[in-house]
Design a protein around this motif. Structure first.
Motif, PDB file in Angstrom:
ATOM      1  N   ARG A 176       0.833  -0.882   0.144  1.00 17.74           N
ATOM      2  CA  ARG A 176       0.442   0.022   0.308  1.00 17.74           C
ATOM      3  C   ARG A 176       1.191   1.004  -0.070  1.00 17.74           C
TER       4      ARG A 176
ATOM      5  N   ASN B 202       2.488   1.523  -3.595  1.00 20.13           N
ATOM      6  CA  ASN B 202       1.534   1.884  -4.494  1.00 20.13           C
ATOM      7  C   ASN B 202       0.388   3.546  -4.181  1.00 20.13           C
ATOM      8  N   ARG B 203       0.955   3.399  -2.597  1.00 20.93           N
ATOM      9  CA  ARG B 203       0.605   5.417  -2.566  1.00 20.93           C
ATOM     10  C   ARG B 203       1.596   6.800  -2.755  1.00 20.93           C
TER      11      ARG B 203
ATOM     12  N   LEU C  43       3.293   5.879  -5.783  1.00 22.25           N
ATOM     13  CA  LEU C  43       3.088   5.588  -7.195  1.00 22.25           C
ATOM     14  C   LEU C  43       1.949   7.122  -7.651  1.00 22.25           C
ATOM     15  N   VAL C  44       0.945   6.505  -6.858  1.00 27.52           N
ATOM     16  CA  VAL C  44      -0.292   7.269  -7.381  1.00 27.52           C
ATOM     17  C   VAL C  44      -0.120   8.915  -7.297  1.00 27.52           C
ATOM     18  N   GLU C  45       0.852   8.981  -6.285  1.00 28.89           N
ATOM     19  CA  GLU C  45       0.125  10.397  -6.035  1.00 28.89           C
ATOM     20  C   GLU C  45       1.337  11.209  -6.799  1.00 28.89           C
TER      21      GLU C  45
ATOM     22  N   LYS D 116       1.910   9.686  -9.275  1.00 25.77           N
ATOM     23  CA  LYS D 116       1.817   9.599 -11.539  1.00 25.77           C
ATOM     24  C   LYS D 116       2.784   8.535 -11.978  1.00 25.77           C
TER      25      LYS D 116
ATOM     26  N   ASN E 181       3.695   4.893 -13.390  1.00 31.93           N
ATOM     27  CA  ASN E 181       3.433   3.891 -13.129  1.00 31.93           C
ATOM     28  C   ASN E 181       3.974   2.776 -12.341  1.00 31.93           C
ATOM     29  N   ARG E 182       3.294   1.632 -12.556  1.00 31.57           N
ATOM     30  CA  ARG E 182       3.627   0.377 -11.689  1.00 31.57           C
ATOM     31  C   ARG E 182       3.967  -0.635 -12.657  1.00 31.57           C
TER      32      ARG E 182
ATOM     33  N   ILE F 224      -2.975  -2.551 -11.122  1.00 30.41           N
ATOM     34  CA  ILE F 224      -3.597  -1.535 -10.986  1.00 30.41           C
ATOM     35  C   ILE F 224      -2.299  -0.791 -12.496  1.00 30.41           C
TER      36      ILE F 224
ATOM     37  N   THR G  46      -1.398   2.561 -11.555  1.00 31.76           N
ATOM     38  CA  THR G  46      -1.192   4.089 -11.221  1.00 31.76           C
ATOM     39  C   THR G  46      -0.526   5.407 -11.380  1.00 31.76           C
ATOM     40  N   GLY G  47      -0.611   5.242 -12.436  1.00 32.01           N
ATOM     41  CA  GLY G  47      -0.068   6.554 -13.386  1.00 32.01           C
ATOM     42  C   GLY G  47      -1.145   5.955 -14.451  1.00 32.01           C
TER      43      GLY G  47
END
Length: 291
Positions: free
Chosen positions: A159, A162-163, A165-167, A169, A171-172, A205, A207-208
């Motif tokens: 988590r 992923n957080r 990477l998402v924050e 932008k 990509n995973r 997922i 993430t970007g």
């Protein structure tokens, strides 16, 4: 010129192989004694550039690569191992700057730069990854591939990744080796590939905005197709969400990668004909039809 997007209302779906040349592709795929990037780029819309992981190209070489592909072709280059495999991601600014200086002629034709981290890069290294991402100011999307199993366990460590990477932008990268490991190896080559490729769970997922799928097939066609089918739906969903997916098809012997890529394209087009991708054509089949 290859157009990876037949439906202008959707972002493109880029597809390709883990290389742009293979000795067995010359006659079977392209129908020439020698084939290279220009031939490849007439059929595929992207390529997974692995050579940059081992050696940074010269600026002249980068310019030559960019000059022989269509305007809508996209390279996805791996960052050099000096950046990703020294466990000091927070102290590689000079190496990253030198790499960018070398590849800047390709800027308009880059889909993403990919940081492939080793299995030893675990949760304790996330602060380094955060610093690297914060100092990454290149005008090309960044993608990160992890291999430590803690990042696939659906716990606090994953988590946190992923957080992060998402924050930002970022990509995973999704590595799907299920088809490769679905059966015992049927050849020495497949055994060798199974030893080299990571056997990690598939966590779907995005993430970007540019999700990257690296699909590794095995030697069983039915299993390959079974594992490919979910990606048909997912890639179309991503496009509908405004994302631009990249799919790279690997095989134990990458001589077979174009055929499996063609199967992916055929499955996609039969499911979504209004958003179809250009089909691959094989010179060997054309030649056989003339006999």
């Amino acid at each position: 010129m290859l157009n990876p997007n037949s439906n202008p209302s959707l972002p493109p779906l880029f597809v390709g192989c883990p290389m742009w040349t293979h000795p067995k592709w010359h006659q079977n795929w392209f129908g020439t004694a020698k084939a290279g990037l220009a031939d490849y780029a007439q059929q595929c819309s992207s390529v997974e550039g692995n050579t940059s992981f081992y050696q940074t190209p010269t600026q002249e070489r980068a310019q030559q690569w960019a000059s022989v592909v269509p305007a809508d072709f996209r390279f996805t280059l791996k960052l050099p191992r000096e950046i990703t495999h020294n466990h000091k991601l927070n102290s590689v600014k000079d190496i990253l700057a030198a790499f960018w200086h070398a590849i800047v002629p390709m800027q308009s034709k880059l889909g993403a730069l990919m940081a492939q981290l080793p299995a030893s890069f675990g949760p304790e290294h996330l602060p380094q990854l955060r610093q690297f991402i914060e100092h990454y100011h290149l005008p090309v999307p960044l993608a990160v591939e992890v291999r430590h199993l803690a990042f696939f366990a659906k716990g606090a460590e994953e988590r946190a990744l992923n957080r992060l990477l998402v924050e930002n932008k970022v990509n995973r990268v999704i590595m799907d080796t299920r088809a490769l490991f679905a059966t015992p190896p049927q050849s020495h080559l497949e055994e060798e590939v199974q030893q080299k490729k990571p056997r990690v769970p598939v966590n779907v997922i995005a993430t970007g905005g540019q999700p990257i799928v690296r699909f590794v097939g095995g030697n069983t066609a039915a299993i390959n197709e079974q594992k490919l089918l979910p990606w048909i739906t997912k890639c179309h969903q991503w496009r509908q969400q405004g994302k631009t997916p990249f799919v790279f098809i690997h095989c134990p012997d990458n001589a077979d990668a174009p055929a499996l890529l063609r199967r992916f394209i055929t499955l996609y087009n039969s499911s979504y004909p209004d958003a179809s991708l250009p089909e691959l054509s094989f010179a060997s089949e054309v030649q056989a039809s003339l006999l």
